[in-house]
Motif scaffolding. Structure first.
Motif, PDB file in Angstrom:
ATOM      1  N   GLY A   1      -2.732  92.144 -47.500  1.00 21.66           N
ATOM      2  CA  GLY A   1      -3.374  90.844 -47.700  1.00 21.66           C
ATOM      3  C   GLY A   1      -3.931  90.612 -49.077  1.00 21.66           C
ATOM      4  O   GLY A   1      -3.503  89.702 -49.782  1.00 21.66           O
ATOM      5  N   PRO A   2      -4.885  91.417 -49.534  1.00 20.75           N
ATOM      6  CA  PRO A   2      -5.498  91.200 -50.845  1.00 20.75           C
ATOM      7  C   PRO A   2      -4.487  91.218 -51.984  1.00 20.75           C
ATOM      8  O   PRO A   2      -4.542  90.407 -52.894  1.00 20.75           O
ATOM      9  CB  PRO A   2      -6.500  92.355 -50.959  1.00 20.75           C
ATOM     10  N   ILE A   3      -3.532  92.163 -51.931  1.00 19.09           N
ATOM     11  CA  ILE A   3      -2.531  92.277 -52.990  1.00 19.09           C
ATOM     12  C   ILE A   3      -1.616  91.059 -52.976  1.00 19.09           C
ATOM     13  O   ILE A   3      -1.314  90.459 -54.006  1.00 19.09           O
ATOM     14  CB  ILE A   3      -1.697  93.570 -52.816  1.00 19.09           C
ATOM     15  N   ARG A   4      -1.177  90.695 -51.773  1.00 19.15           N
ATOM     16  CA  ARG A   4      -0.299  89.532 -51.645  1.00 19.15           C
ATOM     17  C   ARG A   4      -0.995  88.265 -52.129  1.00 19.15           C
ATOM     18  O   ARG A   4      -0.429  87.472 -52.868  1.00 19.15           O
ATOM     19  CB  ARG A   4       0.131  89.361 -50.187  1.00 19.15           C
ATOM     20  N   ASP A   5      -2.241  88.091 -51.729  1.00 15.33           N
ATOM     21  CA  ASP A   5      -2.990  86.901 -52.127  1.00 15.33           C
ATOM     22  C   ASP A   5      -3.219  86.872 -53.629  1.00 15.33           C
ATOM     23  O   ASP A   5      -3.190  85.805 -54.247  1.00 15.33           O
ATOM     24  CB  ASP A   5      -4.332  86.868 -51.398  1.00 15.33           C
ATOM     25  N   LYS A   6      -3.466  88.029 -54.212  1.00 18.85           N
ATOM     26  CA  LYS A   6      -3.680  88.093 -55.658  1.00 18.85           C
ATOM     27  C   LYS A   6      -2.447  87.623 -56.409  1.00 18.85           C
ATOM     28  O   LYS A   6      -2.536  86.800 -57.329  1.00 18.85           O
ATOM     29  CB  LYS A   6      -4.030  89.525 -56.076  1.00 18.85           C
ATOM     30  N   GLU A   7      -1.274  88.143 -56.024  1.00 14.62           N
ATOM     31  CA  GLU A   7      -0.037  87.764 -56.703  1.00 14.62           C
ATOM     32  C   GLU A   7       0.287  86.286 -56.493  1.00 14.62           C
ATOM     33  O   GLU A   7       0.755  85.610 -57.410  1.00 14.62           O
ATOM     34  CB  GLU A   7       1.128  88.636 -56.213  1.00 14.62           C
ATOM     35  N   LYS A   8       0.016  85.802 -55.296  1.00 19.95           N
ATOM     36  CA  LYS A   8       0.260  84.388 -54.998  1.00 19.95           C
ATOM     37  C   LYS A   8      -0.626  83.507 -55.865  1.00 19.95           C
ATOM     38  O   LYS A   8      -0.175  82.479 -56.395  1.00 19.95           O
ATOM     39  CB  LYS A   8      -0.019  84.130 -53.516  1.00 19.95           C
ATOM     40  N   THR A   9      -1.877  83.897 -56.019  1.00 20.07           N
ATOM     41  CA  THR A   9      -2.819  83.140 -56.839  1.00 20.07           C
ATOM     42  C   THR A   9      -2.410  83.172 -58.308  1.00 20.07           C
ATOM     43  O   THR A   9      -2.462  82.158 -59.008  1.00 20.07           O
ATOM     44  CB  THR A   9      -4.246  83.707 -56.691  1.00 20.07           C
ATOM     45  N   LYS A  10      -1.983  84.334 -58.792  1.00 18.60           N
ATOM     46  CA  LYS A  10      -1.556  84.453 -60.185  1.00 18.60           C
ATOM     47  C   LYS A  10      -0.348  83.565 -60.467  1.00 18.60           C
ATOM     48  O   LYS A  10      -0.297  82.886 -61.497  1.00 18.60           O
ATOM     49  CB  LYS A  10      -1.222  85.919 -60.501  1.00 18.60           C
ATOM     50  N   ARG A  11       0.610  83.548 -59.530  1.00 21.58           N
ATOM     51  CA  ARG A  11       1.803  82.720 -59.710  1.00 21.58           C
ATOM     52  C   ARG A  11       1.420  81.240 -59.730  1.00 21.58           C
ATOM     53  O   ARG A  11       1.978  80.438 -60.491  1.00 21.58           O
ATOM     54  CB  ARG A  11       2.818  82.952 -58.584  1.00 21.58           C
ATOM     55  N   ARG A  12       0.458  80.894 -58.901  1.00 22.91           N
ATOM     56  CA  ARG A  12       0.003  79.498 -58.826  1.00 22.91           C
ATOM     57  C   ARG A  12      -0.656  79.070 -60.132  1.00 22.91           C
ATOM     58  O   ARG A  12      -0.432  77.962 -60.620  1.00 22.91           O
ATOM     59  CB  ARG A  12      -0.972  79.346 -57.664  1.00 22.91           C
ATOM     60  N   LEU A  13      -1.464  79.951 -60.701  1.00 21.54           N
ATOM     61  CA  LEU A  13      -2.133  79.644 -61.959  1.00 21.54           C
ATOM     62  C   LEU A  13      -1.129  79.531 -63.111  1.00 21.54           C
ATOM     63  O   LEU A  13      -1.227  78.629 -63.950  1.00 21.54           O
ATOM     64  CB  LEU A  13      -3.187  80.709 -62.276  1.00 21.54           C
ATOM     65  N   VAL A  14      -0.183  80.439 -63.151  1.00 20.40           N
ATOM     66  CA  VAL A  14       0.843  80.401 -64.209  1.00 20.40           C
ATOM     67  C   VAL A  14       1.662  79.119 -64.111  1.00 20.40           C
ATOM     68  O   VAL A  14       1.918  78.448 -65.117  1.00 20.40           O
ATOM     69  CB  VAL A  14       1.765  81.641 -64.119  1.00 20.40           C
ATOM     70  N   ALA A  15       2.059  78.760 -62.884  1.00 19.97           N
ATOM     71  CA  ALA A  15       2.836  77.534 -62.687  1.00 19.97           C
ATOM     72  C   ALA A  15       2.039  76.295 -63.088  1.00 19.97           C
ATOM     73  O   ALA A  15       2.589  75.319 -63.610  1.00 19.97           O
ATOM     74  CB  ALA A  15       3.267  77.422 -61.230  1.00 19.97           C
ATOM     75  N   THR A  16       0.729  76.343 -62.884  1.00 27.96           N
ATOM     76  CA  THR A  16      -0.121  75.196 -63.214  1.00 27.96           C
ATOM     77  C   THR A  16      -0.179  74.954 -64.716  1.00 27.96           C
ATOM     78  O   THR A  16      -0.350  73.815 -65.158  1.00 27.96           O
ATOM     79  CB  THR A  16      -1.543  75.401 -62.654  1.00 27.96           C
ATOM     80  N   VAL A  17      -0.034  76.007 -65.494  1.00 31.76           N
ATOM     81  CA  VAL A  17      -0.018  75.837 -66.955  1.00 31.76           C
ATOM     82  C   VAL A  17       1.101  74.867 -67.342  1.00 31.76           C
ATOM     83  O   VAL A  17       0.906  73.967 -68.167  1.00 31.76           O
ATOM     84  CB  VAL A  17       0.179  77.185 -67.676  1.00 31.76           C
ATOM     85  N   GLY A  18       2.269  75.028 -66.726  1.00 29.43           N
ATOM     86  CA  GLY A  18       3.384  74.134 -67.008  1.00 29.43           C
ATOM     87  C   GLY A  18       3.090  72.701 -66.617  1.00 29.43           C
ATOM     88  O   GLY A  18       3.430  71.757 -67.342  1.00 29.43           O
TER      89      GLY A  18
END
Length: 242
Positions: free
Chosen positions: A26-43
């Motif tokens: 859970g924590p690891i999966r959520d962390k990666e999901k959040t990171k991908r979301r933040l990176v995508a938001t930059v675009g």
């Protein structure tokens, strides 16, 4: 459901066998999901506000996430922007495949193959607004990260140019200069057309007719250089025979 047998005083009793529990990180999966979301938001922010709008506030607002997560996962805003830019592919998947195949089989490189690579780049720049923003950013600001991205992009294209050098050696045709003008023209035409809708030499590449004229011009320049190089090579061979 699988069952297993169990002996008892009354005989053999069949009871359901429990399924193994599924382990979820859970924590690891959520962390990666959040990171991908933040990176995508930059675009998304880059498209909406240009690079001047890349702020913690805008990114948090667009992503719907707590701004503290940017510091937690990327150290600071620069770390997040760096991650986005490093992941951004300036060569389309098709162009990358073509480049790899051409470098691996240099004898197959001709006018048609070279034209396909640059037509692919023209199409990519026309369609990808974030790439347009980053190229504009590169032109207007001195930044180590942006310089690295530009150098990486140049290195990949350099593999093709190095392969072409042998084909144009001693022909009097400077294929590198021609392709530099083509790529620079792609940048300039695209940025003008997409940022303020202006025309260049009366040509509007936002319209099909204008875009097709530029595509034909790119092809014509590349084919002309290959033909000139071939003609020069034949002339030299013939002069040696005399």
């Amino acid at each position: 459901m699988a069952r297993k047998k169990k002996e008892s005083a009354q005989g053999i009793e069949t009871i359901p066998e429990k399924k193994p529990r599924k382990v979820v990180a859970g924590p690891i999966r959520d962390k990666e999901k959040t990171k991908r979301r933040l990176v995508a938001t930059v675009g998304k922010v880059l498209q909406k506000y240009t690079y001047s709008g890349l702020t913690i506030t805008n990114i948090a607002k667009e992503s719907g996430l707590n701004p503290k997560l940017i510091y937690l996962y990327f150290g600071n805003l620069d770390g997040l922007i760096q991650q986005y830019i490093l992941e951004k592919d300036f060569w389309s998947a098709k162009s990358r495949t073509q480049l790899a195949e051409l470098v691996e089989h240099p004898d197959s490189i001709g006018a048609e193959e070279t034209n396909e690579v640059f037509q692919g780049q023209f199409d990519t720049f026309l369609k990808d607004k974030t790439i347009q923003r980053i190229i504009h950013w590169e032109m207007g600001m001195k930044n180590k990260l942006l310089r690295k991205v530009a150098d990486d992009r140049e290195e990949l294209g350099g593999h093709l140019l190095s392969t072409l050098d042998s084909k144009f050696k001693n022909t009097g045709v400077d294929i590198r200069a021609s392709l530099a003008i083509i790529l620079g023209g792609i940048y300039y035409l695209t940025l003008h057309a997409k940022n303020n809708g202006s025309t260049i030499s009366g040509i509007d590449i936002n319209e099909d007719e204008g875009r097709e004229r530029i595509e034909k011009a790119i092809e014509r320049i590349i084919r002309r250089d290959f033909e000139d190089a071939e003609r020069s090579g034949l002339e030299k061979k013939n002069s040696k025979k005399k």
